[in-house]
Write an enzyme that holds these catalytic residues in place. Structure first.
Site, mmCIF file in Angstrom:
data_model
loop_
_atom_site.group_PDB
_atom_site.id
_atom_site.type_symbol
_atom_site.label_atom_id
_atom_site.label_comp_id
_atom_site.label_asym_id
_atom_site.label_seq_id
_atom_site.Cartn_x
_atom_site.Cartn_y
_atom_site.Cartn_z
ATOM 1 N N GLU A 36 -38.026 10.924 101.298
ATOM 2 C CA GLU A 36 -39.232 11.676 100.917
ATOM 3 C C GLU A 36 -39.012 13.164 101.102
ATOM 4 O O GLU A 36 -38.264 13.590 101.976
ATOM 5 C CB GLU A 36 -40.402 11.263 101.818
ATOM 6 N N LYS A 193 -30.615 19.490 60.124
ATOM 7 C CA LYS A 193 -29.855 18.703 61.110
ATOM 8 C C LYS A 193 -30.340 17.257 61.130
ATOM 9 O O LYS A 193 -31.528 16.992 61.082
ATOM 10 C CB LYS A 193 -30.041 19.311 62.498
HETATM 11 C C1 R5P Z 1 -32.990 20.080 69.542
HETATM 12 O O1 R5P Z 1 -33.714 19.998 68.538
HETATM 13 C C2 R5P Z 1 -32.758 21.349 70.284
HETATM 14 O O2 R5P Z 1 -33.357 22.438 69.656
HETATM 15 C C3 R5P Z 1 -31.271 21.610 70.500
HETATM 16 O O3 R5P Z 1 -30.660 21.851 69.250
HETATM 17 C C4 R5P Z 1 -30.623 20.453 71.167
HETATM 18 O O4 R5P Z 1 -31.345 20.075 72.314
HETATM 19 C C5 R5P Z 1 -29.204 20.771 71.533
HETATM 20 O O5 R5P Z 1 -28.632 19.633 72.109
HETATM 21 P P1 R5P Z 1 -27.075 19.368 72.039
HETATM 22 O O6 R5P Z 1 -26.389 20.565 72.634
HETATM 23 O O7 R5P Z 1 -26.904 18.131 72.846
HETATM 24 O O8 R5P Z 1 -26.709 19.134 70.598
#
Ligand code: R5P
Length: 296
Positions: A36, A193
């Site tokens: 805790e 993306k």
């Molecule tokens: C997601 O939509 C965020 O804006 C970042 O692009 C994402 O969290 C990046 O994560 P990673 O570095 O794992 O691709």
């Protein structure tokens, strides 16, 4: 006014306090043998406006719980107002039920923050994909600030990039690409993306071409680095001359930084919302300026 940093943001809180000429409050934290947490406020906070700074990175559950103990104690000890800055706000990505039965963690966390008596809450470049304003989740006054102008300013002062094209690696990043481009007086574009798994993403250019251009990729978070690496592959294929990356929250999971460097990216910079080897920009001025507005 007293500024208190939780264990994730002590240095940041001290910097903010000295910028404001305010008292830097102290807390004692230890653990009982059963695991805790024990927390004690060491200042007299009665009738004071207290600024709490606590980022929620890497061990978000623990830091959130510490935050709840702290704010509940402050209010119980008679603090007049508690304004919280949560520079990296965890759980904002679970803002929707993607699969049946999933917990809406963003909503749960915001309810807990309200329940302990937080009067107002400030975040910095909080992940806002489907929810566009923090007021859609919080019932207390909430404000999402941005570190992008400071990051872009740092890049400009470095002077390495010539007339850069700013790229956001996904549609959500348009807000940050726009802000950075304004500071750099440059143009910007965003990629489309598609995320297949936590560490596998695919990005496609929308309209701008990177041929012969110096590029600044901006994003809120670098976690696995997958997004940045995929974006840079596309940009180099288009003929980008040089790529730098700026992000607000350098979570930098596992070996992400070395993978990003191996991908040919010259420089990566982040802020101290998450202390890291690339936290070259402090968000202390953003927090201090906001606190000054609360004072006036
Ligand atoms: C997601 O939509 C965020 O804006 C970042 O692009 C994402 O969290 C990046 O994560 P990673 O570095 O794992 O691709």
């Amino acid at each position: 006014m007293i500024v208190i940093g939780g264990s994730s943001s002590e240095n940041l809180a001290n910097t903010v306090a000295s910028r404001l000429g305010a008292t830097s409050g102290k807390i004692e934290i230890k653990r009982f043998p059963d695991g805790e947490k024990y927390l004690r406020v060491l200042d007299d906070v009665k009738d004071h406006h207290v600024i709490v700074i606590q980022s929620m990175h890497h061990t978000p559950d623990e830091l959130l719980f510490e935050y709840l103990l702290l704010v509940d104690a402050l209010k119980d000890l008679g603090a007049k107002r508690v304004s919280s800055f949560i520079p990296y706000f965890a759980y904002a990505r679970q803002d929707e039920r993607f699969k049946p039965g999933e917990a809406l963690s963003f909503r749960t966390v915001s309810k807990l923050i309200e329940t302990v008596g937080t009067d107002d809450v400030f975040t910095i470049d909080m992940h806002q994909h489907r929810i566009l304003r923090s007021s859609e989740v919080f019932r207390i006054p909430s404000h999402n600030l941005s570190a992008m102008p400071l990051l872009a300013d740092y890049v400009m002062k470095e002077g390495i990039l010539r007339n850069p094209l700013v790229i956001g690696p996904d549609a959500e990043a348009e807000q940050w690409a726009k802000l950075a481009a304004e500071t750099l007086h440059s143009d910007y574009d965003v990629f489309e993306k598609k995320r297949y798994t936590a560490d596998r993403v695919e990005v496609r250019p929308r309209k701008a071409t990177a041929k012969g251009r110096d590029i600044l990729i901006v994003d809120d978070i670098i976690s696995t680095g997958g997004t940045i690496i995929e974006a840079s592959k596309t940009l180099f294929t288009q003929g980008a001359a040089r790529i730098e990356v700026a992000c607000t929250h350098p979570i930098l999971a596992a070996n992400s930084l070395s993978r990003i460097r191996e991908a040919g990216i010259t420089n990566v910079i982040g802020t101290d919302t998450v202390p890291s080897p690339i936290s070259f920009v402090s968000v202390a001025p953003i927090i201090a300026d906001e606190v000054k507005k609360l004072r006036s």
